[in-house]
Design a protein around this motif. Structure first.
Motif, PDB file in Angstrom:
ATOM      1  N   ALA A  74       0.830  -1.208   0.000  1.00 36.76           N
ATOM      2  CA  ALA A  74       0.000   0.000   0.000  1.00 36.76           C
ATOM      3  C   ALA A  74       0.862   1.254   0.000  1.00 36.76           C
ATOM      4  N   LYS A  75       1.926   1.262   0.791  1.00 34.79           N
ATOM      5  CA  LYS A  75       2.817   2.423   0.824  1.00 34.79           C
ATOM      6  C   LYS A  75       3.433   2.666  -0.543  1.00 34.79           C
ATOM      7  N   ARG A  76       3.858   1.588  -1.188  1.00 34.04           N
ATOM      8  CA  ARG A  76       4.436   1.745  -2.518  1.00 34.04           C
ATOM      9  C   ARG A  76       3.405   2.300  -3.492  1.00 34.04           C
ATOM     10  N   SER A  77       2.154   1.881  -3.346  1.00 36.44           N
ATOM     11  CA  SER A  77       1.107   2.300  -4.283  1.00 36.44           C
ATOM     12  C   SER A  77       0.720   3.768  -4.121  1.00 36.44           C
ATOM     13  N   VAL A  78       0.769   4.276  -2.897  1.00 38.98           N
ATOM     14  CA  VAL A  78       0.351   5.665  -2.668  1.00 38.98           C
ATOM     15  C   VAL A  78       1.510   6.649  -2.786  1.00 38.98           C
ATOM     16  N   PHE A  79       2.730   6.124  -2.990  1.00 35.32           N
ATOM     17  CA  PHE A  79       3.880   7.011  -3.155  1.00 35.32           C
ATOM     18  C   PHE A  79       3.655   7.901  -4.372  1.00 35.32           C
ATOM     19  N   GLY A  80       3.836   9.173  -4.181  1.00 36.32           N
ATOM     20  CA  GLY A  80       3.534  10.151  -5.228  1.00 36.32           C
ATOM     21  C   GLY A  80       2.352  11.001  -4.802  1.00 36.32           C
ATOM     22  N   THR A  81       1.333  10.332  -4.238  1.00 35.18           N
ATOM     23  CA  THR A  81       0.243  11.076  -3.593  1.00 35.18           C
ATOM     24  C   THR A  81       0.763  11.650  -2.277  1.00 35.18           C
ATOM     25  N   VAL A  82       1.526  10.832  -1.576  1.00 37.23           N
ATOM     26  CA  VAL A  82       2.221  11.259  -0.362  1.00 37.23           C
ATOM     27  C   VAL A  82       3.654  10.750  -0.456  1.00 37.23           C
ATOM     28  N   ALA A  83       4.523  11.261   0.380  1.00 37.02           N
ATOM     29  CA  ALA A  83       5.870  10.724   0.480  1.00 37.02           C
ATOM     30  C   ALA A  83       5.845   9.519   1.420  1.00 37.02           C
ATOM     31  N   ILE A  84       6.813   8.619   1.273  1.00 45.18           N
ATOM     32  CA  ILE A  84       6.967   7.511   2.212  1.00 45.18           C
ATOM     33  C   ILE A  84       8.427   7.451   2.644  1.00 45.18           C
ATOM     34  N   ASP A  85       8.692   6.730   3.718  1.00 47.51           N
ATOM     35  CA  ASP A  85      10.074   6.610   4.180  1.00 47.51           C
ATOM     36  C   ASP A  85      10.857   5.653   3.295  1.00 47.51           C
ATOM     37  N   MET A  86      10.407   4.422   3.178  1.00 49.87           N
ATOM     38  CA  MET A  86      11.095   3.423   2.374  1.00 49.87           C
ATOM     39  C   MET A  86      10.253   2.159   2.318  1.00 49.87           C
ATOM     40  N   ILE A  87      10.590   1.274   1.382  1.00 47.75           N
ATOM     41  CA  ILE A  87      10.018  -0.069   1.367  1.00 47.75           C
ATOM     42  C   ILE A  87      11.072  -0.976   1.982  1.00 47.75           C
ATOM     43  N   ALA A  88      10.865  -1.355   3.222  1.00 47.87           N
ATOM     44  CA  ALA A  88      11.896  -2.083   3.953  1.00 47.87           C
ATOM     45  C   ALA A  88      11.850  -3.576   3.648  1.00 47.87           C
ATOM     46  N   GLY A  89      13.034  -4.157   3.490  1.00 48.04           N
ATOM     47  CA  GLY A  89      13.152  -5.591   3.336  1.00 48.04           C
ATOM     48  C   GLY A  89      13.396  -6.242   4.688  1.00 48.04           C
ATOM     49  N   PRO A  90      13.771  -7.516   4.692  1.00 47.23           N
ATOM     50  CA  PRO A  90      14.043  -8.214   5.952  1.00 47.23           C
ATOM     51  C   PRO A  90      15.218  -7.598   6.695  1.00 47.23           C
ATOM     52  N   SER A  91      15.243  -7.801   8.011  1.00 45.10           N
ATOM     53  CA  SER A  91      16.332  -7.285   8.846  1.00 45.10           C
ATOM     54  C   SER A  91      17.653  -7.953   8.471  1.00 45.10           C
ATOM     55  N   GLU A  92      18.743  -7.197   8.616  1.00 47.09           N
ATOM     56  CA  GLU A  92      20.065  -7.687   8.229  1.00 47.09           C
ATOM     57  C   GLU A  92      21.122  -7.285   9.250  1.00 47.09           C
ATOM     58  N   ILE A  93      22.087  -8.148   9.447  1.00 48.76           N
ATOM     59  CA  ILE A  93      23.277  -7.781  10.204  1.00 48.76           C
ATOM     60  C   ILE A  93      24.484  -8.418   9.528  1.00 48.76           C
ATOM     61  N   LEU A  94      25.561  -7.651   9.431  1.00 48.37           N
ATOM     62  CA  LEU A  94      26.840  -8.163   8.953  1.00 48.37           C
ATOM     63  C   LEU A  94      27.864  -7.826  10.026  1.00 48.37           C
ATOM     64  N   VAL A  95      28.514  -8.846  10.543  1.00 48.75           N
ATOM     65  CA  VAL A  95      29.531  -8.661  11.580  1.00 48.75           C
ATOM     66  C   VAL A  95      30.901  -8.917  10.972  1.00 48.75           C
ATOM     67  N   VAL A  96      31.793  -7.939  11.074  1.00 49.14           N
ATOM     68  CA  VAL A  96      33.193  -8.121  10.703  1.00 49.14           C
ATOM     69  C   VAL A  96      33.969  -8.310  11.999  1.00 49.14           C
ATOM     70  N   CYS A  97      34.611  -9.470  12.138  1.00 50.35           N
ATOM     71  CA  CYS A  97      35.343  -9.739  13.388  1.00 50.35           C
ATOM     72  C   CYS A  97      36.732 -10.272  13.076  1.00 50.35           C
ATOM     73  N   ASP A  98      37.710  -9.774  13.823  1.00 47.46           N
ATOM     74  CA  ASP A  98      39.102 -10.185  13.629  1.00 47.46           C
ATOM     75  C   ASP A  98      39.445 -11.449  14.392  1.00 47.46           C
TER      76      ASP A  98
END
Length: 438
Positions: A226-250
């Motif tokens: 719905a947010k993607r569909s109404v974009f242009g009529t109103v602004a939206i923050d983003m279309i978020a995907g699944p949560s992600e984490i990348l850990v760089v460890c020495d």
């Protein structure tokens, strides 16, 4: 007895690394045709029928029996009651988090600016806040009071006049901490509606729900569509995907800590992605052992296990510089630099939503109370997107105030360029201000 969790093993120096990484990162965003058709119908009905359609869908999907949308507007006193109904420890934690989030975002405020040229012409920008913003908050068991703070407080700091929060209450189930967070954040109006119908109401306006300028906040696939569909009529923050984490460890951090950091995103849902990058092959095996040991202790074990098995990975690199290159290729939502000298590695990091520095900075702190926003770009969009902030609720208008001398000199330039584009009225409009030379 622990059960092994087979996490994909990749080597950044292998010839097939890029193809394997591409396959690992692949994720289809909102693209379900059936969902899109359902959402399209809901949007059209709410747009044309207003409150009647909003009430009909709310009663149907949330199993309510409301007589009017007005009945679903939460009185300000009810939000204050929530502050009394939660525990003292919960209230204090919300207030500490709110204070830190507000303080951090105060540093992001942008002010109007201008400068004056030698001939007296003034150029600049006027920075103003949006008038009204809609905040979508998931309801029921999947309720996130932290999202209320992270979305509402930057808008308040920006100077938004009115924040309208929509939150579904399926089966009448209310999360008191969400209401309490709304009270602490200064949300102006709360309405217990949700789904695509709530997004439509915010975008188009109804008799009860005022039309907003921007819609922010997380939601399920129907809300995202719905947010993607109404974009242009109103602004939206983003279309978020699944949560992600990348850990760089020495290899110098307790492997149990790293395993739990990976779990912190894997427990969100089965599509979440947790990746560990290290130049130490033995350390990767130690973290694998920690995963196998600790995963059975989680309440959301099955979700985290599926996430790690299907979308998780351990990536062996030759050194920390290659680790940075891999991180930039992935452009993760959350990046932990769990290394001895994170500051030295930081200049090599170009793409990440949020960067957590050092062994002691768990990503979870950023989710709740560190201060920076936890609404972050996902699915590689950190290559061109930024965290939600005060700037997302401010607009900029250009200021141009020409002196007579500038109007004359610039008018000549504009005339030539306008006539080159065959736009006569543009040229003549500029030429009227040109002063003939003696």
């Amino acid at each position: 007895m622990t059960t092994a969790t087979p996490i994909k093993q990749l080597n950044a120096s292998s010839p097939d690394f890029e193809s394997r990484l591409e396959h690992l990162l692949a994720w289809e965003s909102v693209s379900d045709d059936a969902v899109a058709q359902t959402v399209s119908a809901i949007l059209a009905e709410v747009k044309s029928e207003g409150d009647a359609a909003l009430l009909r869908y709310t009663n149907r999907f949330d199993r309510l029996d409301a007589d009017s949308v007005g009945q679903l507007v939460v009185p300000r006193e009810r939000l204050q009651q929530a502050l009394q109904r939660i525990t003292e420890e919960q209230r204090q934690s919300l207030e500490v988090a709110a204070q830190r989030v507000r303080s951090y975002h105060e540093h992001q405020k942008q002010s109007s600016w201008s400068y004056t040229e030698e001939d007296g012409t003034v150029l600049g920008q006027q920075v103003t806040a949006m008038e009204r913003v809609g905040l979508y908050v998931p309801g029921g068991k999947a309720s996130y009071p932290s999202s209320v703070l992270m979305n509402a407080l930057p808008a308040k700091v920006a100077g938004v006049d009115e924040i309208i929060m929509v939150v579904p209450t399926p089966g009448g189930e209310i999360n008191e901490m969400v209401f309490a967070a709304a009270a602490i954040a200064g949300v102006d109006k709360v309405i217990t509606v949700g789904g695509a119908q709530a997004v439509a109401a915010l975008a188009y306006g109804t008799e009860t729900v005022p039309k907003v300028d921007k819609i922010v906040g997380p939601g399920n696939i129907f809300v995202a569509t719905a947010k993607r569909s109404v974009f242009g009529t109103v602004a939206i923050d983003m279309i978020a995907g699944p949560s992600e984490i990348l850990v760089v460890c020495d290899g110098g951090t307790d492997p149990d800590w790293i395993a739990m950091d990976l779990f912190s995103q894997a427990e969100h849902d089965e599509q979440a992605q947790s990746i560990l990058v290290s130049p130490d092959a033995d350390f990767l095996q130690k973290v694998q052992a920690s995963v196998d040991k600790l995963l059975p202790t989680l309440q959301r074990e099955q979700i985290a296990r599926q996430s790690l098995t299907e979308r998780g990975a351990f990536i062996l690199v030759k050194d920390l510089q290659q680790a940075a290159e891999v991180a930039n290729r992935i452009a993760p939502e959350h990046l932990e630099l769990s290394v001895e000298d994170p500051q030295a590695l930081l200049p090599s990091i170009r793409h990440a939503g949020a960067i957590f520095m050092g062994r002691y900075t768990a990503e979870a702190l950023g989710d709740y109370c560190a201060g920076p926003n936890h609404v972050l770009p996902t699915s590689g969009t950190a290559r061109f997107s930024s965290p939600l902030g005060v700037y997302d609720f401010q607009k900029r208008s250009s200021i141009i105030n020409c002196s007579p001398a500038a109007a004359s000199s610039l008018g000549q330039v504009a005339s030539v360029l306008a006539r080159g584009e065959s736009l006569e009225a543009h040229a003549r409009s500029a030429e009227y201000r040109v002063v003939a030379e003696d």
